[in-house]
Design a protein around this motif. Structure first.
Motif, PDB file in Angstrom:
ATOM      1  N   THR A  40       5.229  10.855   4.434  1.00 19.03           N
ATOM      2  CA  THR A  40       5.964  10.914   3.180  1.00 19.03           C
ATOM      3  C   THR A  40       7.448  11.004   3.461  1.00 19.03           C
ATOM      4  O   THR A  40       7.881  11.494   4.493  1.00 19.03           O
ATOM      5  CB  THR A  40       5.538  12.136   2.338  1.00 19.03           C
ATOM      6  N   ALA A  41       8.213  10.501   2.525  1.00 18.94           N
ATOM      7  CA  ALA A  41       9.661  10.635   2.582  1.00 18.94           C
ATOM      8  C   ALA A  41      10.129  10.988   1.179  1.00 18.94           C
ATOM      9  O   ALA A  41       9.711  10.369   0.206  1.00 18.94           O
ATOM     10  CB  ALA A  41      10.304   9.333   3.038  1.00 18.94           C
ATOM     11  N   THR A  42      10.954  11.980   1.043  1.00 19.59           N
ATOM     12  CA  THR A  42      11.474  12.403  -0.248  1.00 19.59           C
ATOM     13  C   THR A  42      12.972  12.168  -0.267  1.00 19.59           C
ATOM     14  O   THR A  42      13.702  12.759   0.532  1.00 19.59           O
ATOM     15  CB  THR A  42      11.184  13.901  -0.498  1.00 19.59           C
ATOM     16  N   ASN A  73       0.810  -1.218   0.000  1.00 19.55           N
ATOM     17  CA  ASN A  73       0.000   0.000   0.000  1.00 19.55           C
ATOM     18  C   ASN A  73       0.844   1.269   0.000  1.00 19.55           C
ATOM     19  O   ASN A  73       0.329   2.360   0.138  1.00 19.55           O
ATOM     20  CB  ASN A  73      -0.995   0.004   1.160  1.00 19.55           C
ATOM     21  N   ALA A  74       2.149   1.161  -0.199  1.00 16.48           N
ATOM     22  CA  ALA A  74       3.013   2.334  -0.355  1.00 16.48           C
ATOM     23  C   ALA A  74       2.968   2.771  -1.816  1.00 16.48           C
ATOM     24  O   ALA A  74       2.941   1.944  -2.722  1.00 16.48           O
ATOM     25  CB  ALA A  74       4.439   2.010   0.057  1.00 16.48           C
ATOM     26  N   THR A  75       2.942   4.075  -2.040  1.00 15.56           N
ATOM     27  CA  THR A  75       2.861   4.613  -3.390  1.00 15.56           C
ATOM     28  C   THR A  75       3.780   5.827  -3.519  1.00 15.56           C
ATOM     29  O   THR A  75       4.436   6.227  -2.568  1.00 15.56           O
ATOM     30  CB  THR A  75       1.419   5.050  -3.735  1.00 15.56           C
ATOM     31  N   TYR A  76       3.777   6.414  -4.676  1.00 12.18           N
ATOM     32  CA  TYR A  76       4.471   7.678  -4.936  1.00 12.18           C
ATOM     33  C   TYR A  76       3.430   8.672  -5.415  1.00 12.18           C
ATOM     34  O   TYR A  76       2.605   8.354  -6.263  1.00 12.18           O
ATOM     35  CB  TYR A  76       5.558   7.503  -5.999  1.00 12.18           C
ATOM     36  N   GLU A 130      14.062   4.022   8.725  1.00 11.57           N
ATOM     37  CA  GLU A 130      13.186   3.015   9.312  1.00 11.57           C
ATOM     38  C   GLU A 130      11.865   3.693   9.631  1.00 11.57           C
ATOM     39  O   GLU A 130      11.847   4.748  10.264  1.00 11.57           O
ATOM     40  CB  GLU A 130      13.769   2.426  10.593  1.00 11.57           C
ATOM     41  N   ILE A 131      10.800   3.082   9.182  1.00  6.75           N
ATOM     42  CA  ILE A 131       9.464   3.534   9.542  1.00  6.75           C
ATOM     43  C   ILE A 131       8.937   2.532  10.559  1.00  6.75           C
ATOM     44  O   ILE A 131       8.848   1.341  10.269  1.00  6.75           O
ATOM     45  CB  ILE A 131       8.532   3.595   8.312  1.00  6.75           C
ATOM     46  N   VAL A 174       4.850   7.654  -0.273  1.00 13.32           N
ATOM     47  CA  VAL A 174       3.716   7.798   0.638  1.00 13.32           C
ATOM     48  C   VAL A 174       3.341   6.409   1.163  1.00 13.32           C
ATOM     49  O   VAL A 174       3.109   5.483   0.396  1.00 13.32           O
ATOM     50  CB  VAL A 174       2.498   8.426  -0.086  1.00 13.32           C
ATOM     51  N   PHE A 175       3.289   6.285   2.497  1.00 13.72           N
ATOM     52  CA  PHE A 175       2.911   5.014   3.130  1.00 13.72           C
ATOM     53  C   PHE A 175       1.943   5.304   4.255  1.00 13.72           C
ATOM     54  O   PHE A 175       2.301   5.951   5.240  1.00 13.72           O
ATOM     55  CB  PHE A 175       4.153   4.299   3.652  1.00 13.72           C
ATOM     56  N   THR A 176       0.723   4.853   4.115  1.00 15.88           N
ATOM     57  CA  THR A 176      -0.283   4.964   5.167  1.00 15.88           C
ATOM     58  C   THR A 176      -0.578   3.546   5.646  1.00 15.88           C
ATOM     59  O   THR A 176      -1.284   2.802   4.984  1.00 15.88           O
ATOM     60  CB  THR A 176      -1.568   5.647   4.640  1.00 15.88           C
ATOM     61  N   PRO A 177       0.016   3.146   6.774  1.00 14.81           N
ATOM     62  CA  PRO A 177      -0.118   1.759   7.217  1.00 14.81           C
ATOM     63  C   PRO A 177      -1.535   1.410   7.655  1.00 14.81           C
ATOM     64  O   PRO A 177      -2.260   2.244   8.187  1.00 14.81           O
ATOM     65  CB  PRO A 177       0.856   1.664   8.388  1.00 14.81           C
ATOM     66  N   ALA A 178      -1.879   0.164   7.423  1.00 16.68           N
ATOM     67  CA  ALA A 178      -3.144  -0.389   7.901  1.00 16.68           C
ATOM     68  C   ALA A 178      -2.949  -0.883   9.332  1.00 16.68           C
ATOM     69  O   ALA A 178      -1.816  -1.010   9.812  1.00 16.68           O
ATOM     70  CB  ALA A 178      -3.586  -1.543   7.001  1.00 16.68           C
ATOM     71  N   ASP A 179      -4.045  -1.150  10.021  1.00 11.08           N
ATOM     72  CA  ASP A 179      -3.977  -1.607  11.412  1.00 11.08           C
ATOM     73  C   ASP A 179      -3.120  -2.854  11.594  1.00 11.08           C
ATOM     74  O   ASP A 179      -2.488  -3.035  12.628  1.00 11.08           O
ATOM     75  CB  ASP A 179      -5.379  -1.881  11.948  1.00 11.08           C
ATOM     76  N   ASP A 180      -3.089  -3.731  10.584  1.00  8.60           N
ATOM     77  CA  ASP A 180      -2.342  -4.981  10.714  1.00  8.60           C
ATOM     78  C   ASP A 180      -0.884  -4.857  10.254  1.00  8.60           C
ATOM     79  O   ASP A 180      -0.192  -5.849  10.130  1.00  8.60           O
ATOM     80  CB  ASP A 180      -3.039  -6.104   9.945  1.00  8.60           C
TER      81      ASP A 180
END
Length: 87
Positions: A83-85, A19-22, A58-59, A29-35
């Motif tokens: 986000t990380a650039t 689910n990580a995208t640009y 490290e995220i 862009v990474f918006t983690p899910a609950d799991d």
């Protein structure tokens, strides 16, 4: 391109979560899910065919916080979007 006019390719290793995208500007862009609680080490790599440079981050998605907080080496980044650039 870089200062010499070489085309620069960018990659991430290991491959980020599905689910990580640009976004349109090229930001990660990474918006983690609950799991998805856990630590995600990622290396952002730039290669112009002559020189390779990278930055590793490290995220950390903490239990009870996901998807509310992401921690990087420089501190906590609030969600809904982290986000990380690469530089």
């Amino acid at each position: 391109t870089d200062a010499d006019g070489d085309e620069v390719t960018f990659s991430v290793h290991p491959p980020p979560p599905a689910n990580a995208t640009y976004d349109q500007s090229g930001r990660f862009v990474f918006t983690p899910a609950d799991d998805q609680v856990g630590v995600y080490p990622l290396s952002f790599i730039a290669d112009d065919g002559h020189t390779v440079d990278f930055e590793t981050i490290e995220i950390a998605v903490r239990p009870g916080d996901a998807p509310c907080a992401v921690t990087t080496p420089t501190g906590c980044v609030p969600l809904p979007t982290a986000t990380a650039t690469p530089t």
